[in-house]
Design a protein around this motif. Structure first.
Motif, PDB file in Angstrom:
ATOM      1  N   GLN A 113      23.749  18.467  32.363  1.00  0.00           N
ATOM      2  CA  GLN A 113      24.153  17.099  32.667  1.00  0.00           C
ATOM      3  C   GLN A 113      25.095  16.614  31.570  1.00  0.00           C
ATOM      4  O   GLN A 113      24.825  16.787  30.384  1.00  0.00           O
ATOM      5  CB  GLN A 113      22.925  16.187  32.756  1.00  0.00           C
ATOM      6  CG  GLN A 113      23.235  14.801  33.248  1.00  0.00           C
ATOM      7  CD  GLN A 113      21.972  13.958  33.403  1.00  0.00           C
ATOM      8  OE1 GLN A 113      20.989  14.167  32.704  1.00  0.00           O
ATOM      9  NE2 GLN A 113      22.023  13.003  34.322  1.00  0.00           N
ATOM     10  N   THR A 114      26.209  16.008  31.979  1.00  0.00           N
ATOM     11  CA  THR A 114      27.172  15.499  31.006  1.00  0.00           C
ATOM     12  C   THR A 114      26.693  14.159  30.443  1.00  0.00           C
ATOM     13  O   THR A 114      25.756  13.559  30.965  1.00  0.00           O
ATOM     14  CB  THR A 114      28.551  15.287  31.659  1.00  0.00           C
ATOM     15  OG1 THR A 114      28.456  14.218  32.610  1.00  0.00           O
ATOM     16  CG2 THR A 114      29.061  16.561  32.323  1.00  0.00           C
ATOM     17  N   ASN A 115      27.370  13.700  29.407  1.00  0.00           N
ATOM     18  CA  ASN A 115      27.050  12.380  28.841  1.00  0.00           C
ATOM     19  C   ASN A 115      27.269  11.272  29.859  1.00  0.00           C
ATOM     20  O   ASN A 115      26.638  10.231  29.775  1.00  0.00           O
ATOM     21  CB  ASN A 115      27.895  12.109  27.592  1.00  0.00           C
ATOM     22  CG  ASN A 115      27.499  13.001  26.440  1.00  0.00           C
ATOM     23  OD1 ASN A 115      26.368  13.479  26.374  1.00  0.00           O
ATOM     24  ND2 ASN A 115      28.430  13.250  25.535  1.00  0.00           N
ATOM     25  N   GLU A 116      28.173  11.503  30.809  1.00  0.00           N
ATOM     26  CA  GLU A 116      28.435  10.509  31.853  1.00  0.00           C
ATOM     27  C   GLU A 116      27.309  10.459  32.878  1.00  0.00           C
ATOM     28  O   GLU A 116      27.129   9.460  33.550  1.00  0.00           O
ATOM     29  CB  GLU A 116      29.761  10.802  32.560  1.00  0.00           C
ATOM     30  CG  GLU A 116      31.001  10.575  31.703  1.00  0.00           C
ATOM     31  CD  GLU A 116      31.222  11.688  30.694  1.00  0.00           C
ATOM     32  OE1 GLU A 116      30.860  12.854  30.974  1.00  0.00           O
ATOM     33  OE2 GLU A 116      31.761  11.388  29.613  1.00  0.00           O
ATOM     34  N   GLY A 117      26.577  11.570  33.063  1.00  0.00           N
ATOM     35  CA  GLY A 117      25.441  11.582  33.978  1.00  0.00           C
ATOM     36  C   GLY A 117      25.505  12.605  35.088  1.00  0.00           C
ATOM     37  O   GLY A 117      24.506  12.832  35.772  1.00  0.00           O
ATOM     38  N   ASP A 118      26.664  13.229  35.300  1.00  0.00           N
ATOM     39  CA  ASP A 118      26.761  14.225  36.372  1.00  0.00           C
ATOM     40  C   ASP A 118      26.322  15.597  35.882  1.00  0.00           C
ATOM     41  O   ASP A 118      26.189  15.833  34.690  1.00  0.00           O
ATOM     42  CB  ASP A 118      28.183  14.294  36.925  1.00  0.00           C
ATOM     43  CG  ASP A 118      29.193  14.784  35.898  1.00  0.00           C
ATOM     44  OD1 ASP A 118      29.202  14.271  34.768  1.00  0.00           O
ATOM     45  OD2 ASP A 118      29.980  15.692  36.227  1.00  0.00           O
ATOM     46  N   PHE A 119      26.057  16.480  36.838  1.00  0.00           N
ATOM     47  CA  PHE A 119      25.644  17.852  36.530  1.00  0.00           C
ATOM     48  C   PHE A 119      26.845  18.758  36.776  1.00  0.00           C
ATOM     49  O   PHE A 119      27.331  18.856  37.902  1.00  0.00           O
ATOM     50  CB  PHE A 119      24.459  18.271  37.407  1.00  0.00           C
ATOM     51  CG  PHE A 119      23.189  17.545  37.069  1.00  0.00           C
ATOM     52  CD1 PHE A 119      22.235  18.136  36.256  1.00  0.00           C
ATOM     53  CD2 PHE A 119      22.961  16.259  37.536  1.00  0.00           C
ATOM     54  CE1 PHE A 119      21.072  17.465  35.930  1.00  0.00           C
ATOM     55  CE2 PHE A 119      21.800  15.577  37.219  1.00  0.00           C
ATOM     56  CZ  PHE A 119      20.854  16.177  36.406  1.00  0.00           C
ATOM     57  N   ARG A 120      27.313  19.408  35.734  1.00  0.00           N
ATOM     58  CA  ARG A 120      28.476  20.289  35.854  1.00  0.00           C
ATOM     59  C   ARG A 120      28.041  21.732  35.660  1.00  0.00           C
ATOM     60  O   ARG A 120      27.024  22.014  35.079  1.00  0.00           O
ATOM     61  CB  ARG A 120      29.515  19.954  34.788  1.00  0.00           C
ATOM     62  CG  ARG A 120      29.992  18.543  34.879  1.00  0.00           C
ATOM     63  CD  ARG A 120      31.456  18.425  35.034  1.00  0.00           C
ATOM     64  NE  ARG A 120      31.793  17.023  35.221  1.00  0.00           N
ATOM     65  CZ  ARG A 120      32.850  16.463  34.724  1.00  0.00           C
ATOM     66  NH1 ARG A 120      33.693  17.176  34.021  1.00  0.00           N
ATOM     67  NH2 ARG A 120      33.083  15.195  34.946  1.00  0.00           N
ATOM     68  N   GLY A 121      28.877  22.618  36.158  1.00  0.00           N
ATOM     69  CA  GLY A 121      28.641  24.035  35.918  1.00  0.00           C
ATOM     70  C   GLY A 121      28.682  24.865  37.178  1.00  0.00           C
ATOM     71  O   GLY A 121      29.152  25.994  37.154  1.00  0.00           O
ATOM     72  N   ILE A 122      28.187  24.347  38.263  1.00  0.00           N
ATOM     73  CA  ILE A 122      28.182  25.146  39.485  1.00  0.00           C
ATOM     74  C   ILE A 122      29.607  25.384  39.953  1.00  0.00           C
ATOM     75  O   ILE A 122      29.946  26.472  40.417  1.00  0.00           O
ATOM     76  CB  ILE A 122      27.291  24.500  40.565  1.00  0.00           C
ATOM     77  CG1 ILE A 122      25.818  24.606  40.129  1.00  0.00           C
ATOM     78  CG2 ILE A 122      27.502  25.170  41.927  1.00  0.00           C
ATOM     79  CD1 ILE A 122      24.823  23.952  41.052  1.00  0.00           C
ATOM     80  N   TYR A 123      30.470  24.380  39.797  1.00  0.00           N
ATOM     81  CA  TYR A 123      31.898  24.522  40.093  1.00  0.00           C
ATOM     82  C   TYR A 123      32.697  24.610  38.805  1.00  0.00           C
ATOM     83  O   TYR A 123      33.775  24.047  38.693  1.00  0.00           O
ATOM     84  CB  TYR A 123      32.409  23.335  40.913  1.00  0.00           C
ATOM     85  CG  TYR A 123      31.864  23.210  42.305  1.00  0.00           C
ATOM     86  CD1 TYR A 123      31.671  24.328  43.126  1.00  0.00           C
ATOM     87  CD2 TYR A 123      31.566  21.967  42.832  1.00  0.00           C
ATOM     88  CE1 TYR A 123      31.188  24.195  44.401  1.00  0.00           C
ATOM     89  CE2 TYR A 123      31.084  21.825  44.124  1.00  0.00           C
ATOM     90  CZ  TYR A 123      30.901  22.945  44.899  1.00  0.00           C
ATOM     91  OH  TYR A 123      30.426  22.807  46.185  1.00  0.00           O
ATOM     92  N   GLY A 124      32.187  25.286  37.826  1.00  0.00           N
ATOM     93  CA  GLY A 124      32.875  25.360  36.547  1.00  0.00           C
ATOM     94  C   GLY A 124      32.832  24.001  35.869  1.00  0.00           C
ATOM     95  O   GLY A 124      31.782  23.388  35.760  1.00  0.00           O
ATOM     96  N   THR A 125      34.001  23.502  35.444  1.00  0.00           N
ATOM     97  CA  THR A 125      34.050  22.226  34.742  1.00  0.00           C
ATOM     98  C   THR A 125      34.314  21.045  35.674  1.00  0.00           C
ATOM     99  O   THR A 125      34.378  19.913  35.218  1.00  0.00           O
ATOM    100  CB  THR A 125      35.142  22.244  33.651  1.00  0.00           C
ATOM    101  OG1 THR A 125      36.396  22.530  34.280  1.00  0.00           O
ATOM    102  CG2 THR A 125      34.827  23.286  32.591  1.00  0.00           C
TER     103      THR A 125
END
Length: 177
Positions: A113-125
């Motif tokens: 989870q980014t500092n903004e709140g979303d979850f990244r990684g499945i689609y790269g960045t």
């Protein structure tokens, strides 16, 4: 007999409550018959749950499997597989944060989870409202509804939502104002 059963040509309950699959029997008794049944945590003893935890070690047991395709995509693959297995364990077997494997998997997902709140990684960045919302749904069902990280995820979803008509996000419109 309940009204919904009278409207059916065939009564589905006998095969459901005698099914070989223990989870099917559990949910049929609880949800269709309204019986008071022991907690679904009993499902942790089911063979299929044990198989998932053993064969799909992924991050549920803190032993990531790596992408058999491209090493550069290993983390994306691990996150996607963790999401997939958590989905099975939560939706099919009602597993919650009461189980250590679920807590480990949740922390692994939260680590993306980014500092903004979303979850990244499945689609790269790239950010992904669909996976972010889906991951949050599973985590909420697993008992994380009051976790501040879930609230942060909801705030991110609200911030990036599109306004009707122009396709730009609410955050974009706030910046223009």
């Amino acid at each position: 007999m309940e009204a919904w059963r009278r409207s059916l040509i065939f009564d589905p309950l006998p095969p459901l409550i005698t099914a070989e699959n223990e989870a099917i029997r559990y949910y049929a008794r609880r949800d269709l018959l309204g019986e008071a049944v022991p907690s679904i945590s009993v499902s942790l003893e089911l063979n299929e749950v044990r198989r998932l935890l053993r064969n799909r070690r992924i991050t549920l047991l803190a032993v990531p499997r790596r992408s058999p395709y491209l090493p550069a995509l290993a983390d994306s693959y691990d996150q996607l597989e963790t999401y997939r297995i958590v989905g099975e364990l939560v939706e099919k077997f009602g597993m919650t944060r009461d189980h250590s494997a679920m807590r480990q998997a949740a922390e692994y997902l939260f680590s993306h989870q980014t500092n903004e709140g979303d979850f990244r990684g499945i689609y790269g960045t790239q950010y992904s409202p669909n996976y972010s919302a889906a991951i949050m749904e599973l985590l909420i069902k697993a008992g994380y509804s009051r976790d501040e990280r879930i609230a942060q995820g909801f705030q991110w979803l609200l911030d990036i939502r599109q306004r009707d008509g122009d396709g730009r996000s609410a955050a974009h419109h706030r910046r223009e104002a």
